[in-house]
Design an enzyme around this catalytic site. Structure first.
Site, short mmCIF file in Angstrom:
data_model
loop_
_atom_site.label_atom_id
_atom_site.label_comp_id
_atom_site.label_asym_id
_atom_site.label_seq_id
_atom_site.Cartn_x
_atom_site.Cartn_y
_atom_site.Cartn_z
N HIS A 75 45.41 -23.13 85.35
CA HIS A 75 45.07 -21.81 85.92
C HIS A 75 45.62 -21.66 87.35
O HIS A 75 44.98 -21.05 88.21
CB HIS A 75 43.56 -21.58 85.93
N ASN A 148 37.39 -17.12 79.63
CA ASN A 148 38.76 -16.79 79.26
C ASN A 148 38.78 -15.45 78.53
O ASN A 148 37.73 -14.92 78.19
CB ASN A 148 39.33 -17.86 78.32
N HIS A 339 32.84 -23.14 89.53
CA HIS A 339 32.25 -24.36 88.97
C HIS A 339 31.22 -23.97 87.93
O HIS A 339 30.27 -23.22 88.22
CB HIS A 339 31.60 -25.17 90.11
FE1 HDD Z 1 38.73 -24.90 82.89
C1 HDD Z 1 40.01 -23.99 85.87
C2 HDD Z 1 38.27 -21.58 82.05
C3 HDD Z 1 37.79 -25.82 79.72
C4 HDD Z 1 38.82 -28.13 83.82
N1 HDD Z 1 39.09 -23.12 83.78
C5 HDD Z 1 39.61 -22.97 85.02
C6 HDD Z 1 39.71 -21.56 85.32
C7 HDD Z 1 39.22 -20.89 84.23
C8 HDD Z 1 38.82 -21.88 83.27
C9 HDD Z 1 39.12 -19.40 84.08
C10 HDD Z 1 40.27 -20.98 86.59
C11 HDD Z 1 39.21 -20.77 87.61
C12 HDD Z 1 39.80 -20.12 88.83
O1 HDD Z 1 40.25 -18.97 88.72
O2 HDD Z 1 39.81 -20.76 89.88
N2 HDD Z 1 38.22 -23.90 81.19
C13 HDD Z 1 37.99 -22.55 81.09
C14 HDD Z 1 37.39 -22.27 79.81
C15 HDD Z 1 37.27 -23.46 79.14
C16 HDD Z 1 37.78 -24.49 80.03
C17 HDD Z 1 36.96 -20.90 79.33
C18 HDD Z 1 36.70 -23.74 77.79
C19 HDD Z 1 35.74 -23.05 77.24
N3 HDD Z 1 38.41 -26.65 81.93
C20 HDD Z 1 38.00 -26.82 80.63
C21 HDD Z 1 37.76 -28.22 80.38
C22 HDD Z 1 38.03 -28.89 81.55
C23 HDD Z 1 38.44 -27.88 82.50
C24 HDD Z 1 37.29 -28.80 79.07
C25 HDD Z 1 37.94 -30.34 81.86
C26 HDD Z 1 37.21 -31.19 81.25
N4 HDD Z 1 39.38 -25.89 84.53
C27 HDD Z 1 39.26 -27.22 84.71
C28 HDD Z 1 39.65 -27.65 86.11
C29 HDD Z 1 40.05 -26.31 86.76
C30 HDD Z 1 39.83 -25.31 85.65
C31 HDD Z 1 40.62 -28.77 86.19
C32 HDD Z 1 41.40 -26.23 87.43
C33 HDD Z 1 41.18 -25.58 88.75
C34 HDD Z 1 39.75 -25.49 88.89
O3 HDD Z 1 39.14 -26.00 87.80
O4 HDD Z 1 39.15 -25.03 89.83
O5 HDD Z 1 38.56 -28.24 86.73
#
Ligand code: HDD
Length: 697
Positions: A75, A148, A339
């Site tokens: 993202h 999402n 978060h």
């Molecule tokens: Fe995630 C970012 C949505 C599964 C780990 N995620 C991130 C963002 C969105 C989502 C919208 C961007 C937030 C922003 O604008 O800063 N992610 C989802 C959805 C998931 C999902 C809807 C499943 C239902 N994500 C998911 C899993 C993991 C992560 C299973 C790890 C185990 N996601 C992250 C992250 C991010 C992230 C690495 C990257 C940047 C951040 O968090 O701030 O922690």
């Protein structure tokens, strides 16, 4: 521009104290010392070496050297906006979350939309999932709904997230391809991990190509838990429904926009808010009593499954309005830290294993991305609720904590801050019992039924787009066994789908279905049923040259504007064109600076000389032909009708009066009929059934 209807906004008030304006200011160092010259280094003589004495040079360069922070691992590419949430229907029966109970409250929010796979500088219109993350600054603390634009996910357990992300990201040897799932590693992962199949159906559908962030749905994906004042729990799924309907771009168009305007969705959001055309979404919930936990033929804890809206109705409870652009992209949109664990009393988690891993990942990632544990103090992240605890020190501590005691229990600070009391967060006392095992629940084993449900629910044109997308993506895979493996998986979803895809990618079609199609549908899944009656914010290109019928431009343009559309007059050159009646028509943009892919509809007004000129202009002919191929509404008046034929569009009516067929509206004279018919054609957004056309563009 702030929505004038808003009386007070505690978040904006809080931010105001952090805003810094250069107006009437003098250039200083970071220490506040006025600088006499910022263009020339201090040197020993005119051609001599620069001097270490030059603290301004050193500070300026040092700060510049440290300007970048790591981009989000997923993202990374996004756009954000502030807004507010108004509750219409109290959910007090289900939750104690105040912002969902008290209909008199307005809650400030920040929303960030994003693509998933691409880097920060990648194009907006790639085929990808879109993030829809909302931070509610409630009086009880921040609630983050990190969702999402698709209601399911690729994997069931968070431990697979690094594998999945490594597969979809550019390949390690050469970092190719950027922001694209059309490559071997992603599809290799898919063919070996059938739990991806439902989400892959969504990803190959038009949902992955939103026309605008204002025209896409959002989903919390997981099943969450509401808890009410009596401690009774209810399962809940969150949805966002856009007021403007759910609309998509054409695949060919998205690829061209990626070159013509890589900031297409970001710009659209910015312009809408700047123009006062505020994006709005309804917050909806699906509520499932705990007694019904096991009544479905899938597991509520499985994030690769949705609850069909026909089974559990979606209740619209409030409205989100985005009405303020950020002042500074980095400070706000880049530094915002979502978060999943940011919940308020009355909202709790479930044992969904994907959700559980996310509870760890988001805090962890902010520590590396934002450089330490004090990121919640960054202005965009700060709650409007008071913050008091014994967390101390760390990089970039912004608060000056007073008092002797930074521990609990203490007597030296009068026992403060006091723990507990009314409004404290209490975790739902779920009873848990089990042996430690690494094993996926048998209730998570069905990977195909809902993929089939999605396929069955699509209209013919949507099915056509999905087949085209699979063919495109698999066609980019070099390894035949990967293509074969995916076709084999698709054969479990639907035999006909698998055969059609196989046929396009040089793979032997499966001889027989892998299983019987259950035949069930969910009409709520088809974009055919997700339109709206509005043309608000749609962009219409009016093609003109000297001799244009200015009365037609004015009449139709006014009607379109009254309906909320944006009209731009395009001509070979900027400035103005001479109208047939001797007047002038102002040109919004030179045609060479834009393209039909940046508009939702085209109007060719009459005026014989104007149309003759346009017919000699390859850009104009291509503009019309391409709009036709992308199934856009096209209006042509009088002599303008001839231009359609010259662009290769055949079978267009030349009858008297207004005729509207398949999104092509022709008229003799710009009467009210014509404008109304064009607006009607625009409400449909696209006329996808037209796609079998053979117009070359
Ligand atoms: Fe995630 C970012 C949505 C599964 C780990 N995620 C991130 C963002 C969105 C989502 C919208 C961007 C937030 C922003 O604008 O800063 N992610 C989802 C959805 C998931 C999902 C809807 C499943 C239902 N994500 C998911 C899993 C993991 C992560 C299973 C790890 C185990 N996601 C992250 C992250 C991010 C992230 C690495 C990257 C940047 C951040 O968090 O701030 O922690």
């Amino acid at each position: 521009m702030v929505n004038p209807a808003r009386r007070e906004d505690p978040k904006q008030e809080q931010l105001e104290s952090r805003r810094v304006s250069p107006r009437d200011a003098r250039l200083t160092t970071d220490q506040g010392i006025r600088v006499d010259d910022t263009d020339n280094s201090l040197s020993a003589g005119e051609r001599g070496p620069s001097l270490m004495d030059d603290f301004h040079l050193r500070e300026k360069i040092t700060h510049f050297d440290h300007e970048r922070i790591p981009e989000r691992v997923v993202h990374a590419r996004g756009a954000g906006a502030y807004g507010h949430f108004r509750l219409h229907e109290s959910l007090a029966e289900y939750t104690t979350a105040e912002f969902l109970c008290d209909t008199s409250l307005t809650t400030p929010v920040f929303v960030r939309f994003s693509t998933v796979a691409g880097s920060r500088g990648s194009a907006d219109t790639v085929r990808d999932v879109r993030g829809f993350a909302t931070k509610f600054y409630t009086r009880q603390g921040n609630f983050d709904l990190v969702g999402n634009n698709m209601p399911v996910f690729f994997i069931q357990d968070g431990i697979k997230f690094p594998d999945f992300v490594h597969a979809v990201k550019p390949e390690p040897p050469n970092e190719i391809p950027q922001a694209s799932s059309a490559h071997d590693t992603l599809w290799d992962f898919v063919q070996l991990q059938p739990e991806t199949m439902h989400m892959m159906m969504w990803l190959m559908s038009d949902r992955a190509l939103p026309r605008s962030y204002a025209m896409m749905q959002g989903f919390g994906v997981h099943t969450f838990r509401f808890v009410n004042a009596e401690g009774r729990a209810t399962f809940v799924k969150f949805h966002w429904k856009p007021r403007l309907g759910t609309h998509s771009l054409a695949w060919d168009e998205t690829q061209k926009i990626a070159g013509k305007d890589p900031d297409f969705n970001r710009r659209d959001l910015w312009d809408r808010i700047g123009d006062g055309d505020f994006p709005e979404y309804d917050l909806c919930v699906q509520l499932v009593p705990v007694e019904d936990e096991h009544r479905f033929d899938f597991d509520l804890l499985d994030p690769t499954k949705l609850i069909p809206e026909e089974d559990v109705p979606v209740r619209r409870v409030g409205t989100l309005t985005l009405d303020r652009n950020p002042d500074n992209f980095f400070a706000e949109t880049e530094q915002v830290a979502f978060h999943l664990a940011n919940v308020v009393p009355g909202i709790d988690f479930t044992d969904d294993p994907l959700l559980q891993a996310r509870l760890f990942s988001y805090l962890d990632t902010q520590l590396i991305r934002l450089g330490g544990p004090n990121f919640p103090q960054i202005p965009v992240n700060r709650p409007v609720a008071d913050v008091h605890n014994h967390h101390r020190d760390g990089y970039h501590q912004m608060d000056v904590h007073q008092g002797q005691a930074s521990y609990h229990k203490n007597s030296l600070s009068g026992g403060c801050p006091v723990v507990g009391g009314e409004g404290s967060y209490t975790h739902f006392p779920e009873r848990v019992d089990g042996a430690k095992i690494r094993k996926r629940s048998a209730s998570f084993a069905d990977h195909y039924s809902q993929a089939t449900l999605f396929w069955n629910s699509m209209s013919d044109w949507e099915k056509g787009h999905i087949v085209g997308a699979f063919r495109f993506e698999l066609g980019k895979c070099d390894h035949k066994h990967v293509r074969e493996g995916v076709v084999e998986q698709l054969n479990h979803v639907d035999h006909d789908l698998a055969v059609q895809v196989a046929d396009g990618v040089g793979v032997e079609p499966p001889q027989a279905p892998a299983g019987a199609n259950h035949g069930r549908t969910s009409p709520a899944l088809s974009q055919e049923n997700l339109g709206s009656d509005s043309v608000q914010g749609r962009k219409v290109a009016i093609l003109a040259a000297d001799g244009v019928d200015s009365a037609a431009v004015a009449a139709v343009g006014d009607a379109l504007k009254d309906a909320g559309a944006i009209c731009e007059v395009l001509a070979a050159k900027d400035g103005f064109v001479q109208a047939a009646n001797g007047g002038r028509v102002e040109v919004t943009r030179a045609m060479s600076t834009v393209a039909s892919v940046l508009y939702d509809a085209v109007l060719v007004p009459g005026g014989e000389r104007s149309v003759e000129t346009l017919a000699e202009d390859g850009d104009a002919l291509h503009f019309v032909a391409e709009a036709f191929v992308h199934c856009k509404p096209i209006g042509a008046l009088d002599a303008g009708i001839d231009l359609l034929g010259r662009a290769g569009i055949t079978g267009v009516s030349s009858a008297e009066g207004t005729v509207s067929e398949g999104g092509v509206v022709t008229g003799t004279g710009p009467g009210g009929d014509f404008s109304a018919a064009l607006i009607d054609a625009m409400k449909a957004h696209r006329h996808w059934r037209r796609q079998k056309s053979h117009v070359p563009a």
